[in-house]
Design a protein around this motif. Structure first.
Motif, PDB file in Angstrom:
ATOM      1  N   ARG A 153       0.836  -1.210   0.000  1.00  0.00           N
ATOM      2  CA  ARG A 153       0.000   0.000   0.000  1.00  0.00           C
ATOM      3  C   ARG A 153       0.864   1.252   0.000  1.00  0.00           C
ATOM      4  NH1 ARG A 153      -3.347  -3.008   3.672  1.00  0.00           N
ATOM      5  NH2 ARG A 153      -2.318  -1.977   5.441  1.00  0.00           N
ATOM      6  N   ASN A 154       2.010   1.212   0.668  1.00  0.00           N
ATOM      7  CA  ASN A 154       2.887   2.377   0.701  1.00  0.00           C
ATOM      8  C   ASN A 154       3.414   2.730  -0.690  1.00  0.00           C
ATOM      9  OD1 ASN A 154       2.599   2.797   3.437  1.00  0.00           O
ATOM     10  ND2 ASN A 154       4.449   1.660   3.997  1.00  0.00           N
ATOM     11  N   GLN A 208       1.782   2.203  -3.502  1.00  0.00           N
ATOM     12  CA  GLN A 208       0.649   2.821  -4.190  1.00  0.00           C
ATOM     13  C   GLN A 208       0.447   4.261  -3.706  1.00  0.00           C
ATOM     14  OE1 GLN A 208      -2.984   2.993  -2.810  1.00  0.00           O
ATOM     15  NE2 GLN A 208      -3.435   4.158  -4.669  1.00  0.00           N
ATOM     16  N   ARG A 209       0.555   4.478  -2.400  1.00  0.00           N
ATOM     17  CA  ARG A 209       0.394   5.835  -1.865  1.00  0.00           C
ATOM     18  C   ARG A 209       1.504   6.766  -2.359  1.00  0.00           C
ATOM     19  NH1 ARG A 209      -0.440   3.040   3.446  1.00  0.00           N
ATOM     20  NH2 ARG A 209      -2.698   2.837   3.759  1.00  0.00           N
TER      21      ARG A 209
END
Length: 372
Positions: free
Chosen positions: A15-16, A18-19
């Protein structure tokens, strides 16, 4: 119960990335019989369609270990000699003294001294003296261009040499692997793509892996977005593209599960013999396309952190898509990850790529995936 995959950390690290700015990415990590698959973000920035971990993806130069394995199989059966000059097989493509000086091994480990053909096929991407002097026009000009590999090889062979045959550090060049494709065709009597499919992809049981014959990715897949160092803003979708510009050097379509399966079987000696695998893992220094000096074998390169175990595999990029697949030397721990954005870095005042949060986030995911 012990979780050798660190699933919570893997989810957070994915997720990091993607962020940090990648529209979407997906991965598979294996440890023995345990498997983790994850995805984050979108496959289409217009519709918001999510990425999933089973998607097919253009994996770029991860094609090279497949091509190298097919060549090593032919070495095993005596049709190709690793230290035989390429001019003995393909005198019309690498003629005269140069053909006698460059061996098959030098093509496999990028020490042939042959130049990269890409700046000649894509003239707007030539970068003297800096990337800032390039522009992405050639990407669109060649979207549906059908290159023949010998045309591209001719560009690389006729360009000024980048080193002496066998000299180190070598220089990473797709010209080398297109020549290996023509070598396979010459000794097997069938197109290289068909031979690699029949001798490597199908025996390994890779049901979602193919060397494409048209510009489309068939089956569930993500759109892929090219930024070309901030010059394409917003990044443009290049998911439909004729991949003859890179052929058996980088056109493979696969899934993260298939990539892990391939490396697991390769390191177990199930695709080439252990003696051939040993040859593949003999490295020399090679300057990568990013300008870093890396250790490179015959279609494989190692990655390791200080004090940690060595992983073997390959990375790859094409217009809009990137992937990395690595397996620990014992084959037990594996990681494959795919991203749908490329060349996200801006350029500094001297034309050098600037650090970007995606770089750090992706590196952190690699570390968690490989070492926990």
């Amino acid at each position: 119960m012990r979780d050798p995959l660190n699933a919570a950390e893997l989810r957070a690290a994915l997720r990091n990335v993607q962020r940090a700015g990648v529209p979407g990415l997906f991965a598979e990590v294996r440890d023995g019989g345990q498997v983790w698959r994850g995805a984050a973000g979108v496959a289409d920035v217009t519709t918001g369609r999510p990425v999933t971990a089973d998607m097919r993806h253009r994996v770029g130069s991860i094609t090279k270990p497949f091509t190298a394995a097919a060549v090593l199989q032919q070495v095993e059966c005596g049709r190709i000699g690793l230290d035989v000059p390429i001019g003995r097989y393909l005198p019309e493509l690498v003629p005269k003294d140069r053909g006698e000086a460059i061996t098959v091994r030098m093509l496999l480990n990028h020490t042939s001294g042959l130049a990269e053909y890409l700046p000649y096929a894509y003239p707007s991407l030539k970068a003297p003296p800096a990337l800032a002097d390039t522009d992405p026009r050639s990407l669109d000009d060649n979207r549906f261009t059908r290159f023949h590999p010998t045309e591209l090889i001719g560009m690389g062979v006729s360009a000024p040499a980048v080193g002496a045959p066998g000299g180190t550090p070598g220089l990473y060049s797709n010209t080398n692997y297109l020549l290996l494709g023509e070598l396979l065709a010459r000794v097997t009597g069938e197109p290289a793509e068909r031979h690699i499919t029949r001798s490597v992809i199908e025996p390994a049981g890779l049901r979602d892996t193919e060397l494409p014959s048209d510009p489309h990715v068939h089956g569930p897949h993500s759109q892929i977005y090219e930024a070309w160092f901030g010059m394409i803003d917003p990044p443009r979708d290049y998911s439909v593209y004729d991949m003859s510009w890179v052929g058996v050097a980088g056109s493979l379509v696969s899934t993260v599960a298939d990539l892990n399966r391939f490396l697991r079987k390769l390191l177990a000696g199930e695709i080439v013999r252990p003696s051939s695998l040993e040859q593949m893992q003999r490295t020399v220094p090679v300057v990568s396309q990013e300008g870093r000096t890396i250790d490179y074998g015959l279609g494989l390169h190692p990655m390791e952190l200080p004090g940690q175990e060595t992983f073997w595999g390959h990375g790859g990029t094409v217009w809009g898509a990137g992937a990395l697949a690595m397996a620990r030397a014992d084959g037990r721990r594996q990681m494959a990850v795919a991203v749908n954005l490329q060349r996200w870095n801006g350029l500094g005042p001297s034309g050098e790529p600037l650090p970007h949060p995606i770089d750090d986030a992706l590196g952190a995911f690699h570390r968690v995936a490989m070492y926990g």
